[in-house]
Scaffold this active site. Structure first.
Site, PDB file in Angstrom:
ATOM      1  N   ASP A  45     -10.005   9.171   7.068  1.00 18.21           N
ATOM      2  CA  ASP A  45      -9.878   8.431   7.440  1.00 18.21           C
ATOM      3  C   ASP A  45     -11.681   8.296   7.876  1.00 18.21           C
ATOM      4  O   ASP A  45     -11.827   7.945   9.023  1.00 18.21           O
ATOM      5  CB  ASP A  45      -8.806   7.389   8.083  1.00 18.21           C
ATOM      6  CG  ASP A  45      -7.540   7.328   7.237  1.00 18.21           C
ATOM      7  OD1 ASP A  45      -7.706   6.155   6.826  1.00 18.21           O
ATOM      8  OD2 ASP A  45      -6.961   7.428   8.041  1.00 18.21           O
ATOM      9  N   LYS A  53       1.470   5.604  -0.508  1.00 21.62           N
ATOM     10  CA  LYS A  53       0.544   7.100  -0.063  1.00 21.62           C
ATOM     11  C   LYS A  53       1.031   8.383  -0.639  1.00 21.62           C
ATOM     12  O   LYS A  53       2.131   7.640  -1.251  1.00 21.62           O
ATOM     13  CB  LYS A  53       0.154   6.711   0.964  1.00 21.62           C
ATOM     14  CG  LYS A  53       1.299   7.122   2.405  1.00 21.62           C
ATOM     15  CD  LYS A  53       0.607   6.993   3.313  1.00 21.62           C
ATOM     16  CE  LYS A  53      -0.058   8.242   4.669  1.00 21.62           C
ATOM     17  NZ  LYS A  53      -0.591   7.989   5.662  1.00 21.62           N
ATOM     18  N   ASP A  99      -5.946   2.170  -0.902  1.00 20.20           N
ATOM     19  CA  ASP A  99      -6.800   3.343  -0.311  1.00 20.20           C
ATOM     20  C   ASP A  99      -7.270   4.518  -0.534  1.00 20.20           C
ATOM     21  O   ASP A  99      -6.365   5.265  -1.194  1.00 20.20           O
ATOM     22  CB  ASP A  99      -5.370   3.479   0.712  1.00 20.20           C
ATOM     23  CG  ASP A  99      -6.041   4.073   1.986  1.00 20.20           C
ATOM     24  OD1 ASP A  99      -6.877   5.250   2.265  1.00 20.20           O
ATOM     25  OD2 ASP A  99      -5.683   3.514   3.283  1.00 20.20           O
ATOM     26  N   HIS A 105      -5.447   7.972  -0.179  1.00 18.44           N
ATOM     27  CA  HIS A 105      -3.650   8.081  -0.766  1.00 18.44           C
ATOM     28  C   HIS A 105      -4.110   8.466  -1.487  1.00 18.44           C
ATOM     29  O   HIS A 105      -2.555   8.673  -2.214  1.00 18.44           O
ATOM     30  CB  HIS A 105      -4.143   6.578  -0.588  1.00 18.44           C
ATOM     31  CG  HIS A 105      -2.902   5.805   1.083  1.00 18.44           C
ATOM     32  ND1 HIS A 105      -2.118   5.175   1.893  1.00 18.44           N
ATOM     33  CD2 HIS A 105      -4.111   6.666   2.015  1.00 18.44           C
ATOM     34  CE1 HIS A 105      -2.618   5.364   2.890  1.00 18.44           C
ATOM     35  NE2 HIS A 105      -3.801   6.124   2.845  1.00 18.44           N
ATOM     36  N   ASP A 142      -5.643  12.536   4.033  1.00 17.66           N
ATOM     37  CA  ASP A 142      -6.091  11.368   4.514  1.00 17.66           C
ATOM     38  C   ASP A 142      -6.649  10.710   5.681  1.00 17.66           C
ATOM     39  O   ASP A 142      -6.398  10.886   6.480  1.00 17.66           O
ATOM     40  CB  ASP A 142      -4.762  10.254   4.138  1.00 17.66           C
ATOM     41  CG  ASP A 142      -5.226   8.954   4.218  1.00 17.66           C
ATOM     42  OD1 ASP A 142      -6.268   8.679   4.630  1.00 17.66           O
ATOM     43  OD2 ASP A 142      -4.315   8.210   4.972  1.00 17.66           O
ATOM     44  N   ASP A 155     -11.257   0.770   5.685  1.00 16.93           N
ATOM     45  CA  ASP A 155      -9.762   1.487   6.493  1.00 16.93           C
ATOM     46  C   ASP A 155     -10.313   2.891   6.878  1.00 16.93           C
ATOM     47  O   ASP A 155      -9.628   4.585   6.211  1.00 16.93           O
ATOM     48  CB  ASP A 155      -8.465   1.782   5.884  1.00 16.93           C
ATOM     49  CG  ASP A 155      -7.128   2.124   6.456  1.00 16.93           C
ATOM     50  OD1 ASP A 155      -7.655   2.314   7.181  1.00 16.93           O
ATOM     51  OD2 ASP A 155      -6.326   2.339   6.282  1.00 16.93           O
ATOM     52  N   GLU A 204       0.914  -1.193   0.276  1.00 12.17           N
ATOM     53  CA  GLU A 204       0.104  -0.071  -0.111  1.00 12.17           C
ATOM     54  C   GLU A 204       0.913   1.187  -0.320  1.00 12.17           C
ATOM     55  O   GLU A 204       1.689   1.452   0.982  1.00 12.17           O
ATOM     56  CB  GLU A 204      -0.688   0.242   0.800  1.00 12.17           C
ATOM     57  CG  GLU A 204      -1.933   1.267   0.812  1.00 12.17           C
ATOM     58  CD  GLU A 204      -2.898   1.298   2.853  1.00 12.17           C
ATOM     59  OE1 GLU A 204      -2.342   0.472   3.593  1.00 12.17           O
ATOM     60  OE2 GLU A 204      -3.436   1.830   2.957  1.00 12.17           O
TER      61      GLU A 204
HETATM   62  C1  RNT Z   1      -2.748   4.306   6.866  1.00 12.43           C
HETATM   63  C2  RNT Z   1      -2.629   3.452   5.728  1.00 12.43           C
HETATM   64  C3  RNT Z   1      -2.863   1.976   6.629  1.00 12.43           C
HETATM   65  C4  RNT Z   1      -3.296   2.376   8.005  1.00 12.43           C
HETATM   66  C5  RNT Z   1      -3.929   1.034   8.209  1.00 12.43           C
HETATM   67  C6  RNT Z   1      -3.893   1.368  10.364  1.00 12.43           C
HETATM   68  O1  RNT Z   1      -1.864   5.710   5.966  1.00 12.43           O
HETATM   69  O2  RNT Z   1      -3.871   3.831   5.313  1.00 12.43           O
HETATM   70  O3  RNT Z   1      -3.558   1.392   6.355  1.00 12.43           O
HETATM   71  O4  RNT Z   1      -4.406   2.973   7.837  1.00 12.43           O
HETATM   72  O5  RNT Z   1      -2.671   0.398   8.145  1.00 12.43           O
HETATM   73 ZN    ZN Z   2      -4.705   2.415   4.015  1.00 10.74          ZN
END
Ligand code: RNT
Ligand code: ZN
Length: 418
Positions: free
Chosen positions: A295, A227, A258, A261, A293, A325, A225
């Protein structure tokens, strides 16, 4: 008319309306039953985990201090089951390494073993839940700005060892559940300010990944992943989208998209049809970024609808893993789970209710206005009646009926946590 009856009647009408444009809602409902979200355990406690009481670090932040967050494994498990009892369908649970059963002792990240997740595996088995997994680079004294790309070999090796051990844990989970455990690797590595060593850091990350992935595993799958930036790491991210896209394409790994991201005007949905020609599968981290980001809780918004539509239109439903997430500590955390999960389902439902084949044909025949007209009409067709029916058939609350359930759980359980 009783609600049950209303739902039934509305569904019958919706079924006919959709049949008129060539969509079989029974078939869609069957596909919805096979659509499994991976519920991120970290929504229960603002990504704290059970390892230490220290601050959350690594460029991520959970804001809000709504009372009642889970304080231990039993509470995380209970909250997950409570949330799942209010979401139709069957779902997976996504664990981070810091949520291991450490028995009250400190188990450092390079010492973690499958046995620390034995109780999770038992719990999952007993509840018919499949597990996914994540290595954890944040909130640890050895993770300053860099981990797997640290120029100090000792620190790099510590994180390589951690990540290898996490793959062993994921493999044990996959074997126990008879279904691959999807393991995500996200490291926060980056620079707060100007740096002339970008090429060096990325080279180190690449060789760390090569070492981590050297051993083939039969029961788990690796996701990586990227970002754009993290808080305190604003100037440079070692594991950027380009870096991991290239790595995944070259090594047959799974990129994690994500939705928080990317640059604010960049479309995560647009990546689906591009990446899927080069990588085997995709992992999603469905979130809702507000200006950054952040969340926030996933909603049925345009970016999420577009993302799920692109997956369905690409015929790639089974090539995607659907993780959530977000971590909002400002509202009731079970409520956040339920709203976000149901929103993701509604996006998938609406994507499945599109008469894609018919519209595709129109588009290819050059029927521009007809294509637009159909897409526009789909927004207003009675998809909500189909979602209500999905809830009813799963014996889950219809509409707002989950609110009193969460209020009761809050009154009896979460409000009593100090
Ligand atoms: C962080 C990433 C990651 C976290 C989790 C907790 O920017 O999105 O995936 O949110 O692993
Ligand atoms: Zn994530």
């Amino acid at each position: 008319m009783k609600k049950e009856e209303q739902v039934g009647k509305s569904y019958e009408i919706a079924k006919e309306r959709y049949a008129a444009i060539g969509v079989d809602t029974e078939n869609v409902l069957a596909r919805m039953q096979q659509f499994h979200l991976s519920l991120h355990c970290w929504q229960t406690d603002d990504v704290a985990g059970f390892e230490s009481a220290g601050d959350l670090t690594g460029g991520i932040q959970a804001t809000g201090n709504y009372p009642g967050k889970a304080r231990n494994m039993e509470e995380v498990m209970a909250d997950l089951l409570e949330a799942m009892s209010l979401i139709p369908g069957t779902h997976r649970v996504n664990l981070h390494e810091i949520y291991g059963d450490f028995g009250g002792r400190f188990v450092d990240r390079d010492q973690v073993e499958p046995k620390h997740f034995e109780s999770w595996m038992q719990w999952a088995g007993a509840n018919g839940i499949k597990l996914d997994f994540n290595s954890t680079s944040f909130s640890h004294p050895k993770s300053g700005n860099l981990s797997l790309s640290h120029p100090d070999k000792g620190i790099r090796d510590f994180w390589i060892e951690h990540t290898k051990r996490c793959r062993d844990i994921a493999d044990a989970m996959g074997k126990a559940q008879g279904d691959p455990c999807i393991m995500n690797l996200w490291v926060h590595d980056g620079c707060k300010d100007m740096s002339v060593n970008h090429y060096l850091y990325r080279g180190l990350l690449k060789s760390s990944l090569d070492e981590i992935f050297a051993e083939k595993k039969a029961y788990m799958k690796d996701c990586i992943e990227g970002k754009v930036f993290g808080i305190g790491l604003e100037s440079f991210t070692v594991g950027s989208h380009d870096f991991y896209t290239a790595y995944a394409a070259q090594n047959g790994k799974i990129p994690t998209i994500d939705t928080g991201h990317y640059h604010p005007t960049e479309s995560p949905a647009d990546k689906v049809s591009a990446l899927l020609h080069f990588v085997p599968e995709l992992m999603l981290h469905v979130s809702r970024p507000i200006r950054w980001d952040s969340d926030h809780v996933t909603l049925m918004d345009d970016p999420t609808l577009e993302l799920f539509s692109e997956i369905v239109r690409a015929g790639a439903l089974d090539r995607v893993h659907y993780g959530l997430d977000y971590f909002d500590g400002a509202i009731n955390r079970i409520g956040a789970y339920v709203i976000g999960s149901r929103a993701a389902q509604k996006c998938m439902l609406r994507a499945l209710l599109e008469p894609t084949a018919a519209i595709a044909e129109m588009e290819l025949a050059g029927k521009g206005f007809q294509t637009l007209a159909f897409l526009e009409e789909c927004k207003a067709l009675p998809w909500q009646a189909v979602y209500d029916e999905f809830c009813r058939r799963n014996d889950k609350p219809v509409g707002l009926d989950f609110i009193p359930e969460i209020e009761t759980y809050e009154r009896e359980i979460t409000s009593k946590r100090s």
